[in-house]
Design a protein around this motif. Structure first.
Motif, PDB file in Angstrom:
ATOM      1  N   UNK A  51       0.839  -1.196   0.000  1.00  0.00           N
ATOM      2  CA  UNK A  51       0.000   0.000   0.000  1.00  0.00           C
ATOM      3  C   UNK A  51       0.878   1.250   0.000  1.00  0.00           C
ATOM      4  N   UNK A  52       0.264   2.374  -0.343  1.00  0.00           N
ATOM      5  CA  UNK A  52       0.974   3.655  -0.296  1.00  0.00           C
ATOM      6  C   UNK A  52       1.438   3.946   1.134  1.00  0.00           C
ATOM      7  N   UNK A  53       0.598   3.611   2.105  1.00  0.00           N
ATOM      8  CA  UNK A  53       0.964   3.834   3.503  1.00  0.00           C
ATOM      9  C   UNK A  53       2.203   3.022   3.876  1.00  0.00           C
ATOM     10  N   UNK A  54       2.264   1.781   3.398  1.00  0.00           N
ATOM     11  CA  UNK A  54       3.434   0.946   3.684  1.00  0.00           C
ATOM     12  C   UNK A  54       4.694   1.555   3.070  1.00  0.00           C
ATOM     13  N   UNK A  55       4.585   2.059   1.854  1.00  0.00           N
ATOM     14  CA  UNK A  55       5.743   2.688   1.208  1.00  0.00           C
ATOM     15  C   UNK A  55       6.320   3.776   2.102  1.00  0.00           C
ATOM     16  N   UNK A  56       5.450   4.658   2.595  1.00  0.00           N
ATOM     17  CA  UNK A  56       5.933   5.786   3.384  1.00  0.00           C
ATOM     18  C   UNK A  56       6.297   5.399   4.815  1.00  0.00           C
ATOM     19  N   UNK A  57       5.970   4.177   5.216  1.00  0.00           N
ATOM     20  CA  UNK A  57       6.492   3.670   6.487  1.00  0.00           C
ATOM     21  C   UNK A  57       7.975   3.330   6.377  1.00  0.00           C
ATOM     22  N   UNK A  58       8.430   3.090   5.137  1.00  0.00           N
ATOM     23  CA  UNK A  58       9.817   2.698   4.916  1.00  0.00           C
ATOM     24  C   UNK A  58      10.663   3.824   4.327  1.00  0.00           C
ATOM     25  N   UNK A  61      10.566   9.209   0.212  1.00  0.00           N
ATOM     26  CA  UNK A  61      10.436   9.639  -1.178  1.00  0.00           C
ATOM     27  C   UNK A  61      10.930   8.551  -2.115  1.00  0.00           C
ATOM     28  N   UNK A  62      10.712   8.758  -3.417  1.00  0.00           N
ATOM     29  CA  UNK A  62      11.229   7.828  -4.420  1.00  0.00           C
ATOM     30  C   UNK A  62      12.755   7.814  -4.390  1.00  0.00           C
ATOM     31  N   UNK A  63      13.357   8.990  -4.172  1.00  0.00           N
ATOM     32  CA  UNK A  63      14.811   9.064  -4.111  1.00  0.00           C
ATOM     33  C   UNK A  63      15.363   8.179  -2.995  1.00  0.00           C
ATOM     34  N   UNK A  64      14.725   8.234  -1.833  1.00  0.00           N
ATOM     35  CA  UNK A  64      15.151   7.400  -0.711  1.00  0.00           C
ATOM     36  C   UNK A  64      15.025   5.919  -1.054  1.00  0.00           C
ATOM     37  N   UNK A  65      13.938   5.568  -1.743  1.00  0.00           N
ATOM     38  CA  UNK A  65      13.726   4.165  -2.101  1.00  0.00           C
ATOM     39  C   UNK A  65      14.789   3.675  -3.075  1.00  0.00           C
ATOM     40  N   UNK A  66      15.189   4.519  -4.015  1.00  0.00           N
ATOM     41  CA  UNK A  66      16.220   4.138  -4.980  1.00  0.00           C
ATOM     42  C   UNK A  66      17.559   3.917  -4.272  1.00  0.00           C
TER      43      UNK A  66
END
Length: 222
Positions: A51-58, A61-66
């Motif tokens: 979920x979108x909420x799960x993404x932002x738990x980790x 931003x997209x930059x951080x995820x990359x």
């Protein structure tokens, strides 16, 4: 704490680590293919099955995820092996540090699922995204410090100890060079073989005697 609580906690941590890695893998793939502005967080979530909420738990931003997290590259069992029986020497690094660093690095690389193509795409994406390149540079510096602290913890020494600083710098340079060779387009050799070769070359250099007396300037004949 009970054994069941330890097991449950370990499972939760492994699940969280797997989720972080899945998000990072998707974000890197999409960035390599489209650039940072070419996809949305929702597309990352859909591909990663979260979920979108799960993404932002980790990640913020997209930059951080990359970029991911340094700890994601360090499997706990590999860390446990690295820190097992260091045979510390008072005031200096142990005689087992080089072997421990070698096995930790090889273990991490051989477990990695990232392909050579993905690495090349990510490098191209980073070059095309100035803000991401800057973030990667800062992250690289932070990871170097974390690597130094990892070694210092094993050896029971301060991260600022000269032998810790040099162990981190020298081994880090050798492993970085090895990674460049391993992921090059024309490489057909396994990472372990390349690292063996490069460490042997470095050890040969540093086993040479070092004369630190000032060089004598030849005198002109009278």
């Amino acid at each position: 704490m009970s054994n069941s609580a330890n097991i449950d906690g370990g499972l939760r941590e492994r699940k969280r680590a797997a989720t972080r890695l899945a998000i990072t893998a998707v974000a890197r793939t999409l960035t390599a293919a489209r650039g940072l502005n070419g996809y949305t967080v929702e597309e990352v979530c859909e591909a990663a099955g979260i979920s979108r909420r799960t993404f932002f738990n980790y990640f913020h931003s997209k930059e951080d995820a990359v970029i991911g997290a340094f700890s994601d590259d360090l499997p706990q069992d590999a860390l446990d092996d690295f820190n097992r029986h260091p045979e510390r020497r008072p005031g200096g690094i142990s005689d087992t540090l080089l072997a421990a660093l070698y096995h930790l690095t090889v273990d991490i690389v051989e477990r990695s699922t990232i392909s050579r193509t993905e690495v090349h795409q990510l490098i191209a994406a980073i070059k095309a995204e100035p803000q991401l390149l800057g973030r990667m540079t800062l992250e690289g510096e932070a990871r170097e410090m974390q690597f130094m602290e990892l070694i210092a913890h094993r050896e029971g020494l301060s991260p600022g100890h000269p032998e810790i600083v040099m162990a981190s710098a020298v081994f880090g340079a050798v492993s970085k060079k090895t990674s460049h060779q391993f992921f090059s387009e024309d490489n057909t050799r396994p990472y372990r073989e390349l690292l063996d070769q490069n460490l042997a070359a470095a050890r040969k250099l540093f086993s040479q005697p070092l004369d630190t007396t000032p060089a004598q300037t030849p005198k002109d004949p009278a």
